[in-house]
Design an enzyme around this catalytic site. Structure first.
Site, PDB file in Angstrom:
ATOM      1  N   ARG A 182      49.304  61.670  98.553  1.00 41.09           N
ATOM      2  CA  ARG A 182      49.393  60.939  97.273  1.00 41.09           C
ATOM      3  C   ARG A 182      48.048  60.963  96.536  1.00 41.09           C
ATOM      4  O   ARG A 182      48.024  60.909  95.308  1.00 41.09           O
ATOM      5  CB  ARG A 182      49.869  59.497  97.498  1.00 41.09           C
ATOM      6  CG  ARG A 182      50.034  58.749  96.184  1.00 41.09           C
ATOM      7  CD  ARG A 182      50.857  57.497  96.280  1.00 41.09           C
ATOM      8  NE  ARG A 182      50.933  56.847  94.983  1.00 41.09           N
ATOM      9  CZ  ARG A 182      51.713  55.825  94.692  1.00 41.09           C
ATOM     10  NH1 ARG A 182      52.510  55.328  95.625  1.00 41.09           N
ATOM     11  NH2 ARG A 182      51.710  55.290  93.493  1.00 41.09           N
ATOM     12  N   GLU A 220      48.205  62.944  81.988  1.00 36.51           N
ATOM     13  CA  GLU A 220      48.850  62.703  83.277  1.00 36.51           C
ATOM     14  C   GLU A 220      50.029  63.665  83.485  1.00 36.51           C
ATOM     15  O   GLU A 220      50.429  63.927  84.614  1.00 36.51           O
ATOM     16  CB  GLU A 220      49.320  61.243  83.396  1.00 36.51           C
ATOM     17  CG  GLU A 220      48.202  60.200  83.258  1.00 36.51           C
ATOM     18  CD  GLU A 220      47.372  59.984  84.531  1.00 36.51           C
ATOM     19  OE1 GLU A 220      47.575  60.711  85.523  1.00 36.51           O
ATOM     20  OE2 GLU A 220      46.503  59.084  84.511  1.00 36.51           O
ATOM     21  N   ASN A 259      45.305  61.752  92.098  1.00 36.14           N
ATOM     22  CA  ASN A 259      44.051  61.271  91.513  1.00 36.14           C
ATOM     23  C   ASN A 259      43.217  62.415  90.919  1.00 36.14           C
ATOM     24  O   ASN A 259      42.037  62.217  90.622  1.00 36.14           O
ATOM     25  CB  ASN A 259      43.219  60.529  92.569  1.00 36.14           C
ATOM     26  CG  ASN A 259      43.950  59.303  93.087  1.00 36.14           C
ATOM     27  OD1 ASN A 259      44.697  58.676  92.332  1.00 36.14           O
ATOM     28  ND2 ASN A 259      43.766  58.965  94.351  1.00 36.14           N
ATOM     29  N   HIS A 316      37.455  57.528  86.190  1.00 36.43           N
ATOM     30  CA  HIS A 316      37.157  56.101  86.370  1.00 36.43           C
ATOM     31  C   HIS A 316      35.677  55.813  86.105  1.00 36.43           C
ATOM     32  O   HIS A 316      35.328  54.769  85.560  1.00 36.43           O
ATOM     33  CB  HIS A 316      37.529  55.646  87.785  1.00 36.43           C
ATOM     34  CG  HIS A 316      38.999  55.419  87.961  1.00 36.43           C
ATOM     35  ND1 HIS A 316      39.596  55.267  89.194  1.00 36.43           N
ATOM     36  CD2 HIS A 316      40.011  55.293  87.066  1.00 36.43           C
ATOM     37  CE1 HIS A 316      40.892  55.073  89.038  1.00 36.43           C
ATOM     38  NE2 HIS A 316      41.169  55.090  87.757  1.00 36.43           N
ATOM     39  N   HIS A 349      42.258  55.180  79.329  1.00 40.89           N
ATOM     40  CA  HIS A 349      42.337  55.754  80.675  1.00 40.89           C
ATOM     41  C   HIS A 349      42.736  57.241  80.626  1.00 40.89           C
ATOM     42  O   HIS A 349      42.080  58.095  81.235  1.00 40.89           O
ATOM     43  CB  HIS A 349      43.335  54.946  81.512  1.00 40.89           C
ATOM     44  CG  HIS A 349      43.596  55.537  82.857  1.00 40.89           C
ATOM     45  ND1 HIS A 349      42.633  55.607  83.844  1.00 40.89           N
ATOM     46  CD2 HIS A 349      44.705  56.124  83.383  1.00 40.89           C
ATOM     47  CE1 HIS A 349      43.143  56.188  84.917  1.00 40.89           C
ATOM     48  NE2 HIS A 349      44.395  56.520  84.662  1.00 40.89           N
ATOM     49  N   LYS A 353      56.222  63.026  90.587  1.00 43.94           N
ATOM     50  CA  LYS A 353      55.603  61.825  91.156  1.00 43.94           C
ATOM     51  C   LYS A 353      56.467  61.253  92.274  1.00 43.94           C
ATOM     52  O   LYS A 353      55.964  60.866  93.335  1.00 43.94           O
ATOM     53  CB  LYS A 353      55.391  60.773  90.056  1.00 43.94           C
ATOM     54  CG  LYS A 353      54.843  59.477  90.616  1.00 43.94           C
ATOM     55  CD  LYS A 353      53.597  59.013  89.985  1.00 43.94           C
ATOM     56  CE  LYS A 353      52.964  57.888  90.776  1.00 43.94           C
ATOM     57  NZ  LYS A 353      52.081  57.049  90.001  1.00 43.94           N
ATOM     58  N   LYS A 381      52.294  51.273  92.570  1.00 42.34           N
ATOM     59  CA  LYS A 381      50.900  50.793  92.585  1.00 42.34           C
ATOM     60  C   LYS A 381      50.774  49.679  91.557  1.00 42.34           C
ATOM     61  O   LYS A 381      51.175  49.842  90.401  1.00 42.34           O
ATOM     62  CB  LYS A 381      49.930  51.911  92.230  1.00 42.34           C
ATOM     63  CG  LYS A 381      49.565  52.793  93.390  1.00 42.34           C
ATOM     64  CD  LYS A 381      48.401  53.694  93.029  1.00 42.34           C
ATOM     65  CE  LYS A 381      48.051  54.615  94.171  1.00 42.34           C
ATOM     66  NZ  LYS A 381      47.006  55.591  93.823  1.00 42.34           N
ATOM     67  N   HIS A 403      40.574  61.673  88.409  1.00 40.10           N
ATOM     68  CA  HIS A 403      40.398  60.221  88.324  1.00 40.10           C
ATOM     69  C   HIS A 403      39.059  59.732  88.865  1.00 40.10           C
ATOM     70  O   HIS A 403      38.576  58.685  88.440  1.00 40.10           O
ATOM     71  CB  HIS A 403      41.547  59.502  89.046  1.00 40.10           C
ATOM     72  CG  HIS A 403      42.833  59.513  88.255  1.00 40.10           C
ATOM     73  ND1 HIS A 403      43.476  60.677  87.908  1.00 40.10           N
ATOM     74  CD2 HIS A 403      43.585  58.513  87.728  1.00 40.10           C
ATOM     75  CE1 HIS A 403      44.571  60.393  87.220  1.00 40.10           C
ATOM     76  NE2 HIS A 403      44.657  59.085  87.092  1.00 40.10           N
ATOM     77  N   ARG A 455      55.762  35.107  97.471  1.00 37.56           N
ATOM     78  CA  ARG A 455      55.626  36.203  98.455  1.00 37.56           C
ATOM     79  C   ARG A 455      56.444  37.459  98.101  1.00 37.56           C
ATOM     80  O   ARG A 455      56.782  38.247  98.970  1.00 37.56           O
ATOM     81  CB  ARG A 455      55.997  35.735  99.865  1.00 37.56           C
ATOM     82  CG  ARG A 455      55.066  34.685 100.392  1.00 37.56           C
ATOM     83  CD  ARG A 455      55.041  34.688 101.900  1.00 37.56           C
ATOM     84  NE  ARG A 455      54.093  33.707 102.344  1.00 37.56           N
ATOM     85  CZ  ARG A 455      54.361  32.427 102.537  1.00 37.56           C
ATOM     86  NH1 ARG A 455      55.595  31.995 102.343  1.00 37.56           N
ATOM     87  NH2 ARG A 455      53.442  31.601 102.937  1.00 37.56           N
ATOM     88  N   GLU A 464      49.608  56.136 100.165  1.00 36.92           N
ATOM     89  CA  GLU A 464      48.415  56.979  99.948  1.00 36.92           C
ATOM     90  C   GLU A 464      47.535  57.091 101.191  1.00 36.92           C
ATOM     91  O   GLU A 464      46.356  56.741 101.171  1.00 36.92           O
ATOM     92  CB  GLU A 464      47.597  56.471  98.747  1.00 36.92           C
ATOM     93  CG  GLU A 464      46.614  57.520  98.245  1.00 36.92           C
ATOM     94  CD  GLU A 464      45.983  57.176  96.899  1.00 36.92           C
ATOM     95  OE1 GLU A 464      46.711  56.911  95.937  1.00 36.92           O
ATOM     96  OE2 GLU A 464      44.753  57.178  96.841  1.00 36.92           O
TER      97      GLU A 464
HETATM   98  N1  GLY Z   1      48.414  57.101  89.584  1.00 34.00           N
HETATM   99  C1  GLY Z   1      48.319  57.684  90.860  1.00 34.00           C
HETATM  100  C2  GLY Z   1      49.304  57.122  91.844  1.00 34.00           C
HETATM  101  O1  GLY Z   1      50.198  56.386  91.467  1.00 34.00           O
HETATM  102  O2  GLY Z   1      49.194  57.406  92.998  1.00 34.00           O
END
Ligand code: GLY
Length: 369
Positions: free
Chosen positions: A246, A186, A250, A257, A271, A232, A144, A253, A122, A242
């Site tokens: 946040r 990025e 993206n 993606h 990526h 960031k 993330k 993205h 957990r 998010e």
């Molecule tokens: N890579 C985008 C984020 O971490 O929100």
């Protein structure tokens, strides 16, 4: 010199430390965080060649006990199957709640290991030692974690913040240069979202960051990584899960993606390479919608050209398939796609009011190339 920035999230706050050869003194930074001097390092078979011995030497010298698990390199490792195998290994090593996992590698290792750490017993502490530029400026920061499924990328995952992020700029020197160019997208992203002065700085320093002489290159990389991590961290502190801002991270993205999905999530398109193409498409879409001046779009394209980014026109993608992939994206809300669009360099915002005919036309033009 070690540089530091902090992600301030109350009792889940953590430092990001950046420096040359910091991996060789990793134990010094890790030890104060350990509740028991027992760790498991999880890495991939490429990173194991150059970076693992450095980390192991540091832990051994500090009497920190460790086991090492080495997984195959590549995006395919972020799978259910590897997650299960990894959890099984951790259980058979009898890793306890008070022990710590160290993720040593790029985005794939960081995401998979972070997810495993978030569900093992957990939730267990983990430390990120990112070794690719993309992981150093983006994926290792902000918590993330996740794996891919046959339905798409990163669709299964959690938010689980690391206890520490250790960034050693020298690890970039043993990478395939293609990975450096990919991760650079990025970095550019942060300038394009809300920091035009940083984008100006990148216009001056980007080529040096990609492949300049070693001393200058390290200095420029260190500065750009710190700036990216600060950007960031600021976003994550504002909107960790998010629910709003946040999602600006993206930028590029939604398109990116879809390109990765159409290419089969393989190493034929990294990526970061897809993100660079996606950022250009997002700017072209913004221009098409009458929002962003053409001169800004040209500047962005020119900058990616100057820093050796791969071009979408070299690929034979099917536009209808790309649109289908976009609809499967997790950024869908109430059946609508959220795009990050821009009204200028450094002025990005979220919109779920994008006409898919505009998206289609931008993709068609780009693929004509
Ligand atoms: N890579 C985008 C984020 O971490 O929100």
């Amino acid at each position: 010199m070690t540089l530091k920035t902090t992600v301030d999230l109350g009792n889940r706050s953590y430092d990001i430390l950046i420096g040359e050869n910091i991996i060789d003194e990793a134990a010094h930074h890790i030890r104060p965080l350990l509740r028991r001097a027992k760790t498991v390092i999880i890495t991939d078979d490429n990173v194991a060649i150059h970076q693992l011995p450095r980390l192991e030497k540091s832990l051994t010298a500090a009497d920190i006990q460790y086991n090492t698990i080495t997984l195959p390199a590549g995006e395919a490792t972020k799978s259910y199957d590897n997650l299960e195998k990894l959890l099984d290994k951790l259980l058979s090593m009898r890793l306890e709640r008070n022990d710590t996992i160290i993720a040593l590698g790029g985005g794939v290792i960081g995401d998979l290991v972070g997810f495993a750490a978030s569900i093992y017993l957990r939730g267990i502490n983990f430390i990120q030692i990112p070794t690719t530029l993309l992981a150093q400026v983006d994926s290792s920061v902000g918590g993330k974690t996740g794996i891919n499924s046959r339905h798409g990328k990163n669709l299964i995952g959690s938010f689980h913040q690391p206890r520490l992020v250790l960034i050693d700029v020298t690890t970039l020197e043993t990478l395939d240069p293609r990975h450096v160019v990919a991760g650079y997208a990025e970095i550019v992203k942060y300038g394009l979202i809300n920091d035009p002065a940083f984008f100006n700085w990148l216009e001056q320093n980007g080529p040096m960051l990609i492949d300049g002489p070693v001393d200058e290159c390290r200095a420029v990389r260190t500065e750009a990584i710190l700036k990216s991590c600060e950007a960031k961290a600021a976003v994550v502190m504002q909107d960790e899960k998010e629910t709003g801002t946040r999602a600006l991270l993206n930028l590029g993205h939604t398109f990116g993606h879809a390109l990765e999905a159409e290419n089969g999530y393989n190493d034929g398109l990294f990526h970061g390479e897809a993100v660079a193409m996606g950022i250009i498409l997002a700017f072209q879409l913004s221009e098409k919608m009458g929002l962003c001046p053409a001169s800004d779009v040209k500047r962005v394209i020119k900058h990616f050209d100057l820093t050796s980014a791969r071009k979408i026109s070299a690929f034979d993608f099917n536009v209808e398939n790309l649109l289908e992939h976009m609809k499967a994206d997790k950024k869908m809300s109430d059946g609508k796609l959220t795009f990050v669009i821009t009204s200028a360099i450094g002025q990005a915002y979220l919109s779920n009011d994008v006409d898919m005919n505009d998206v289609k036309s931008v993709l068609k033009n780009a693929l004509k190339g």
